[in-house]
Design a protein around this motif. Structure first.
Motif, PDB file in Angstrom:
ATOM      1  N   VAL A 139      -6.523 -11.784 -59.456  1.00 18.14           N
ATOM      2  CA  VAL A 139      -6.692 -10.369 -59.827  1.00 18.14           C
ATOM      3  C   VAL A 139      -5.533  -9.874 -60.695  1.00 18.14           C
ATOM      4  N   GLY A 140      -5.887  -9.364 -61.863  1.00 13.64           N
ATOM      5  CA  GLY A 140      -4.897  -8.745 -62.745  1.00 13.64           C
ATOM      6  C   GLY A 140      -4.796  -7.266 -62.404  1.00 13.64           C
ATOM      7  N   ALA A 141      -3.699  -6.631 -62.841  1.00 13.22           N
ATOM      8  CA  ALA A 141      -3.496  -5.215 -62.545  1.00 13.22           C
ATOM      9  C   ALA A 141      -2.890  -4.522 -63.760  1.00 13.22           C
ATOM     10  N   GLY A 142      -2.889  -3.193 -63.744  1.00 12.56           N
ATOM     11  CA  GLY A 142      -2.318  -2.439 -64.846  1.00 12.56           C
ATOM     12  C   GLY A 142      -3.033  -1.098 -64.979  1.00 12.56           C
ATOM     13  N   ASN A 143      -2.724  -0.331 -65.989  1.00 11.15           N
ATOM     14  CA  ASN A 143      -1.819  -0.673 -67.086  1.00 11.15           C
ATOM     15  C   ASN A 143      -0.438  -0.071 -66.874  1.00 11.15           C
ATOM     16  N   VAL A 144       0.568  -0.780 -67.369  1.00 10.71           N
ATOM     17  CA  VAL A 144       1.940  -0.283 -67.300  1.00 10.71           C
ATOM     18  C   VAL A 144       2.546  -0.353 -68.706  1.00 10.71           C
ATOM     19  N   VAL A 145       3.691   0.291 -68.876  1.00  7.02           N
ATOM     20  CA  VAL A 145       4.326   0.267 -70.202  1.00  7.02           C
ATOM     21  C   VAL A 145       5.830   0.013 -70.128  1.00  7.02           C
ATOM     22  N   ASP A 146       6.333  -0.348 -68.936  1.00 10.73           N
ATOM     23  CA  ASP A 146       7.775  -0.589 -68.879  1.00 10.73           C
ATOM     24  C   ASP A 146       8.116  -1.612 -67.791  1.00 10.73           C
ATOM     25  N   VAL A 173      -3.625 -16.494 -65.680  1.00 10.66           N
ATOM     26  CA  VAL A 173      -3.131 -16.050 -64.365  1.00 10.66           C
ATOM     27  C   VAL A 173      -1.803 -16.734 -64.039  1.00 10.66           C
ATOM     28  N   LYS A 174      -1.129 -16.193 -63.034  1.00  5.97           N
ATOM     29  CA  LYS A 174       0.239 -16.649 -62.765  1.00  5.97           C
ATOM     30  C   LYS A 174       0.285 -18.090 -62.257  1.00  5.97           C
ATOM     31  N   TYR A 175       1.418 -18.729 -62.495  1.00  9.93           N
ATOM     32  CA  TYR A 175       1.643 -20.083 -61.989  1.00  9.93           C
ATOM     33  C   TYR A 175       3.120 -20.222 -61.664  1.00  9.93           C
ATOM     34  N   ARG A 176       3.415 -21.270 -60.891  1.00 14.48           N
ATOM     35  CA  ARG A 176       4.803 -21.516 -60.510  1.00 14.48           C
ATOM     36  C   ARG A 176       5.434 -22.519 -61.444  1.00 14.48           C
ATOM     37  N   LYS A 177       6.718 -22.351 -61.668  1.00 12.90           N
ATOM     38  CA  LYS A 177       7.483 -23.294 -62.476  1.00 12.90           C
ATOM     39  C   LYS A 177       7.265 -24.703 -61.921  1.00 12.90           C
ATOM     40  N   GLY A 178       7.011 -25.645 -62.786  1.00 14.67           N
ATOM     41  CA  GLY A 178       6.864 -27.015 -62.304  1.00 14.67           C
ATOM     42  C   GLY A 178       5.422 -27.377 -61.998  1.00 14.67           C
ATOM     43  N   GLU A 179       4.579 -26.343 -61.836  1.00 10.54           N
ATOM     44  CA  GLU A 179       3.156 -26.638 -61.609  1.00 10.54           C
ATOM     45  C   GLU A 179       2.621 -27.259 -62.879  1.00 10.54           C
ATOM     46  N   GLU A 180       1.828 -28.316 -62.715  1.00 12.50           N
ATOM     47  CA  GLU A 180       1.392 -29.031 -63.905  1.00 12.50           C
ATOM     48  C   GLU A 180       0.566 -28.170 -64.849  1.00 12.50           C
ATOM     49  N   GLU A 181      -0.423 -27.511 -64.262  1.00 13.46           N
ATOM     50  CA  GLU A 181      -1.260 -26.695 -65.130  1.00 13.46           C
ATOM     51  C   GLU A 181      -1.508 -25.347 -64.502  1.00 13.46           C
ATOM     52  N   CYS A 182      -1.591 -24.324 -65.367  1.00 16.25           N
ATOM     53  CA  CYS A 182      -1.937 -22.986 -64.887  1.00 16.25           C
ATOM     54  C   CYS A 182      -3.344 -23.046 -64.295  1.00 16.25           C
ATOM     55  N   PRO A 183      -3.596 -22.384 -63.154  1.00 18.13           N
ATOM     56  CA  PRO A 183      -4.922 -22.470 -62.517  1.00 18.13           C
ATOM     57  C   PRO A 183      -6.068 -21.986 -63.416  1.00 18.13           C
ATOM     58  N   LEU A 184      -5.781 -21.070 -64.333  1.00 16.53           N
ATOM     59  CA  LEU A 184      -6.840 -20.590 -65.230  1.00 16.53           C
ATOM     60  C   LEU A 184      -6.206 -20.197 -66.570  1.00 16.53           C
ATOM     61  N   SER A 185      -6.622 -20.916 -67.616  1.00 18.48           N
ATOM     62  CA  SER A 185      -6.066 -20.628 -68.947  1.00 18.48           C
ATOM     63  C   SER A 185      -7.174 -20.211 -69.889  1.00 18.48           C
ATOM     64  N   LEU A 186      -6.781 -19.545 -70.967  1.00 17.05           N
ATOM     65  CA  LEU A 186      -7.715 -19.203 -72.046  1.00 17.05           C
ATOM     66  C   LEU A 186      -7.523 -20.216 -73.164  1.00 17.05           C
ATOM     67  N   LEU A 208       4.043  -4.314 -60.038  1.00 17.48           N
ATOM     68  CA  LEU A 208       2.766  -5.025 -59.914  1.00 17.48           C
ATOM     69  C   LEU A 208       2.971  -6.516 -59.661  1.00 17.48           C
ATOM     70  N   ALA A 209       4.020  -7.091 -60.275  1.00 15.73           N
ATOM     71  CA  ALA A 209       4.304  -8.515 -60.042  1.00 15.73           C
ATOM     72  C   ALA A 209       4.649  -8.716 -58.569  1.00 15.73           C
ATOM     73  N   GLU A 210       5.489  -7.820 -58.046  1.00 20.25           N
ATOM     74  CA  GLU A 210       5.879  -7.938 -56.628  1.00 20.25           C
ATOM     75  C   GLU A 210       4.709  -7.656 -55.684  1.00 20.25           C
ATOM     76  N   ALA A 211       3.772  -6.834 -56.157  1.00 18.17           N
ATOM     77  CA  ALA A 211       2.588  -6.551 -55.334  1.00 18.17           C
ATOM     78  C   ALA A 211       1.654  -7.756 -55.295  1.00 18.17           C
ATOM     79  N   GLY A 212       1.891  -8.727 -56.202  1.00 22.28           N
ATOM     80  CA  GLY A 212       1.089  -9.957 -56.167  1.00 22.28           C
ATOM     81  C   GLY A 212       0.049 -10.082 -57.274  1.00 22.28           C
ATOM     82  N   ALA A 213       0.174  -9.264 -58.343  1.00 22.46           N
ATOM     83  CA  ALA A 213      -0.822  -9.338 -59.428  1.00 22.46           C
ATOM     84  C   ALA A 213      -0.780 -10.711 -60.095  1.00 22.46           C
ATOM     85  N   ASP A 214      -1.956 -11.204 -60.515  1.00 22.74           N
ATOM     86  CA  ASP A 214      -2.028 -12.502 -61.193  1.00 22.74           C
ATOM     87  C   ASP A 214      -1.717 -12.391 -62.683  1.00 22.74           C
ATOM     88  N   PHE A 215      -1.941 -11.242 -63.249  1.00 23.37           N
ATOM     89  CA  PHE A 215      -1.440 -10.928 -64.594  1.00 23.37           C
ATOM     90  C   PHE A 215      -1.261  -9.426 -64.663  1.00 23.37           C
TER      91      PHE A 215
END
Ligand code: RVP
Length: 502
Positions: free
Chosen positions: A288-295, A38-51, A302-309
């Motif tokens: 919450v992730g969103a999609g699918n897109v191809v361009d 899921v998304k994180y901000r530059k400088g944040e130590e760790e992503c809130p949820l990683s695989l 979707l990023a501007e709408a606030g999707a987490d991935f």
């Protein structure tokens, strides 16, 4: 006038990686496959949820149930439980993953005492498991009356209609333990009594769990397992753009760690409305992730709408016929390359890193490495996971070969109209997916381990020990159709296909 893209739309099979320098430190055992979910901000130590591995399983009836979710989280990935079922059933699957206690199995093979030997054999064929619990009502949590193991019957000497009650090991002769027993103590009881399985029961003799001897080693082996802060497995859930106001609260309540809007086409107002509703109710707490897109445009929307991935891919799925029926889509490689550029551009502009997922169209294991090299943070796979023991579908024997069933969400079998919904009638007007078989591939753990060994090996050939390093160092080339032939075994007689005549 319509817009024409200057590049043809290409797929993974048209690319190869060109090796780079690898130092003596660049060895597969040193490779980390950790990647943000899921998304994180530059400088944040760790992503809130990683695989811990860059693989998630598809939001499909034939792929992602609770069994798959547990098996995949053990390996470090995440399943997105399918949303094309009732809200209660989906939430129950999520709850089962969150409640799962390592080593404690809810019995999947259960019969009533009046079942017959034929029923036991049919169940064994279906589940592949030889230990069957006999309970008063034939359920996994009924009163335990006995156990049938493979040593309790002889198929050649017994009539198929012999009742189970006449050959099971009855409760009085079983070694059982209380439901509060720890895994360590349960394993000691198994070893001390030379058992194959230990049933755990409550004070009313109702079956709660089974602990199996064969699982003993696997409990210790899952170095990559993906756990939440309470040490439960991480699990995702699919949602749609219609019933989110009821579905999302139920899934959150059940413990879902991450959601994903499941749709064949994500560049829509329906998706931005769904994300806005979630943000208003939960702020950033619910991912919450969103999609699918191809361009690029679809990604930015979707990023501007606030999707987490953001998930990429239209028409590339193995069971998908969207391109044939509707004439829309894009080659998966081209789509990933363009969206990855858009993701990097967005990160530069805003300082927000929105991970991207390449969804569908992975045919060979190396396609995963290509997708990562082209910029994907992780991949979603349907066909790949449907082949394993842990997928929810039937295993059958066809023409001497074992296969599993695999069907698309847009097929008449799944009838997931919400996935294709454009705000019209609540039905699937035409099929966008097929119903199929895939070759059976055994246990997920074994398959994933071979796949990831290949990914790690290729990464080392490119001089990369992490996914970001691969993305930076990868050198890719388009291959000609003639050189694709050169890439397989050619101009030799394969031994397992040749017939030798003296
Ligand atoms: P694959 O891994 O190639 O089998 O593709 C799986 C993907 O295909 C899913 O994650 C989803 O995006 C897409 N899909 C699922 N159902 C259908 C359909 O019926 N057309 N497509």
């Amino acid at each position: 006038m319509a817009t024409y893209f200057s590049e043809p739309s290409r797929t993974f099979g048209e690319y190869l990686l060109v090796p780079g320098y690898s130092s003596s430190e660049c060895v597969p055992s040193a490779v980390s496959l950790k990647t943000p979910l899921v998304k994180y901000r530059k400088g944040e130590e760790e992503c809130p949820l990683s695989l811990n591995i860059p693989m998630v399983s598809a939001i499909m009836q034939s792929v992602s149930n609770d069994t798959m979710a547990i098996a995949l989280a053990k390996e470090g990935g995440v399943s997105f439980i399918y949303g094309s079922q009732s809200i209660e059933d989906e939430a129950a699957m999520i709850a089962r993953v969150k409640d799962y206690k390592k080593g404690f199995i809810v019995s999947d093979s259960n019969v009533c005492p009046d079942a017959t030997l034929a029923d036991i054999l049919a169940l064994k064929e279906k589940t592949g498991h030889s230990t069957v619990a006999v309970t008063d009502d034939g359920t996994a949590c009924g009163k335990l009356l006995g156990i049938v193991g493979s040593r309790d019957y002889r198929v050649s000497r017994m009539s198929p209609d012999t009742p189970v009650s006449s050959f099971m090991t009855p409760f009085e002769k079983l070694v059982v333990a209380d439901e509060t027993t720890t895994l360590k103590v349960a394993n000691d009881i198994i070893w001390d009594n030379k058992l194959n399985a230990l049933p755990l029961i409550d004070k009313n003799q109702h079956l709660k769990f089974m602990v199996f001897r064969k699982d003993y080693d696997s409990h210790k082996e899952n170095v990559n397992e993906l756990l939440d802060k309470n040490k439960s497995y991480v699990v995702g859930a699919g949602i749609n753009t219609r019933d989110y106001a009821e579905r999302v609260p139920a899934l959150v309540e059940a413990g879902a760690d991450v959601l994903c809007i499941d749709s064949s086409e994500g560049f829509t107002e329906w998706q931005s409305r769904t994300i806005a509703w979630i943000r208003e109710k939960y702020g950033d707490r619910v991912k919450v992730g969103a999609g699918n897109v191809v361009d690029r445009d679809g990604f930015r929307f979707l990023a501007e709408a606030g999707a987490d991935f953001v998930k990429i891919g239209i028409g590339g799925g193995s069971i998908c016929i969207t391109r044939e029926t509707k004439g829309i889509g894009r080659g998966q490689a081209t789509a990933v390359i363009e969206v990855a550029r858009a993701r990097d551009e967005y990160f530069k502009e805003t300082g927000i890193y929105v991970p991207i997922c390449s969804d569908g169209g992975i045919v060979h294991d190396y396609h995963i490495t290509l997708a990562l090299a082209m910029g994907a943070d992780f991949v979603m796979l349907g066909r790949y996971f449907s082949r394993f023991d842990e997928s929810p579908t039937n295993k059958l024997r066809i023409n001497g070969n074992y296969v599993k069933e695999y069907w698309g969400e847009g097929s008449n079998r799944a009838r997931n109209w919400q996935r294709y919904d454009l705000g019209g009638a609540q039905k699937l007007s035409f099929e966008e997916g097929v119903d199929s078989y895939v070759p059976y591939a055994g246990a997920l753990k074994d398959g994933v381990s071979v796949t990831l060994a290949k990914v790690r090996s290729t990464m080392c050939n490119c001089g990369a020990l992490t996914i970001p390093e691969l993305q930076e160092k990868a050198r890719l080339t388009v291959v000609s159709s003639t050189s694709i032939v050169e890439g397989g075994a050619h101009d030799v007689m394969l031994k397992n296909k040749a017939t030798i005549t003296e």
